[in-house]
Design a protein around this motif. Structure first.
Motif, short mmCIF file in Angstrom:
data_model
loop_
_atom_site.label_atom_id
_atom_site.label_comp_id
_atom_site.label_asym_id
_atom_site.label_seq_id
_atom_site.Cartn_x
_atom_site.Cartn_y
_atom_site.Cartn_z
N ALA A 193 4.16 5.51 -5.42
CA ALA A 193 4.08 5.51 -6.90
C ALA A 193 3.17 6.50 -7.31
O ALA A 193 3.51 7.25 -8.26
N GLU A 194 2.30 6.68 -6.72
CA GLU A 194 1.05 7.86 -6.98
C GLU A 194 1.71 9.12 -6.74
O GLU A 194 1.65 10.15 -7.50
N ALA A 214 0.86 -1.08 -0.02
CA ALA A 214 -0.10 0.32 -0.05
C ALA A 214 0.95 1.17 0.06
O ALA A 214 0.59 2.29 -0.63
N GLU A 215 1.92 1.05 0.89
CA GLU A 215 2.94 2.26 0.73
C GLU A 215 3.57 2.45 -0.55
O GLU A 215 3.71 3.54 -1.03
N GLY A 216 3.96 1.52 -1.27
CA GLY A 216 4.80 1.73 -2.31
C GLY A 216 3.74 2.16 -3.32
O GLY A 216 4.01 2.78 -4.34
N LEU A 217 2.21 1.72 -3.65
CA LEU A 217 1.27 2.13 -4.33
C LEU A 217 1.06 3.54 -4.32
O LEU A 217 0.95 4.41 -5.13
N ALA A 222 2.59 12.04 -9.57
CA ALA A 222 2.12 13.39 -9.45
C ALA A 222 3.29 14.27 -9.46
O ALA A 222 3.13 15.36 -10.13
N ASP A 223 4.30 13.96 -8.77
CA ASP A 223 5.44 14.89 -8.62
C ASP A 223 6.15 14.98 -10.22
O ASP A 223 6.76 16.00 -10.75
N LEU A 224 6.11 13.88 -10.62
CA LEU A 224 6.62 13.72 -12.27
C LEU A 224 5.78 14.59 -13.18
O LEU A 224 6.13 15.24 -14.05
N ALA A 225 4.49 14.60 -12.97
CA ALA A 225 3.83 15.44 -13.67
C ALA A 225 3.79 16.89 -13.28
O ALA A 225 3.88 17.74 -14.14
N ASN A 226 4.10 17.15 -12.17
CA ASN A 226 4.45 18.71 -11.78
C ASN A 226 5.68 19.16 -12.41
O ASN A 226 5.64 20.24 -12.84
#
Length: 178
Positions: free
Chosen positions: A66-67, A60-63, A71-75
């Motif tokens: 990953a999210e 769950a932490e990995g997911l 989001a950071d990559l999109a930013n």
């Protein structure tokens, strides 16, 4: 009666006898089963369930990470695109400023060249006019000298210096009026 009593016997007992079940062994086996089940729950299933729960939490932490990374990559991509757009706009602005500056410099240099050409033309006219004035003065002197010399030959007299000056002045005046 015994037969009747035998037939009124408990059916569970009758079935247990047919299968060869002894109550003491059955109860001891049930107790052992419960002890083994509790021991397995505490020492085997408990740690396994704990490990599975920890693994589920890590997944769950990995997911979630990953999210977050997505989001950071999109930013980051949005920021880099914004930076590129800003840099592009600044580059275009600098190019336009350079073109305008080049046009101003060209205009200034053209004006300087025109001014220099006008100065050269003015100086050339002035020099030409000065040369014309000098040549006219020389021409007047020469014409005056020739008139005096011709007059002296025609009259046969030698003219005095005063007569030569007066004749030269009269000739210069006539030439100046033309």
């Amino acid at each position: 009666m015994f037969a009747a009593a035998a037939t009124t016997e408990n059916p569970v007992t009758k079935i247990a006898e047919q299968f060869g079940v002894t109550w003491q062994l059955l109860i001891s086996q049930i107790i052992l089963f419960v002890i083994v089940a509790l021991a397995l729950k505490k020492f085997a299933y408990g740690p396994i369930l704990k490990v599975l729960e920890e693994r589920r939490q890590r997944i769950a932490e990995g997911l979630a990470n990953a999210e977050k990374i997505k989001a950071d990559l999109a930013n980051a991509q949005a920021k880099s695109q914004e930076i590129l757009n800003t840099a592009n706009a600044q580059g275009n602005k600098l190019i336009e400023e350079a073109r305008a500056s080049a046009a101003r410099v060209l205009e200034q240099e053209t004006q300087k060249a025109i001014a220099t050409a006008n100065d050269i033309a003015t100086k050339a006219r002035q020099a030409s006019e000065a040369e014309l004035v000098r040549m006219k003065a020389e021409l007047r002197k020469e014409v005056g000298r020739l008139v005096v010399a011709t007059s002296a030959k025609v009259t046969g007299d030698i003219l005095t210096a005063e007569q030569q000056n007066r004749l030269a002045e009269d000739t210069a005046k006539q030439l100046a009026s033309n």
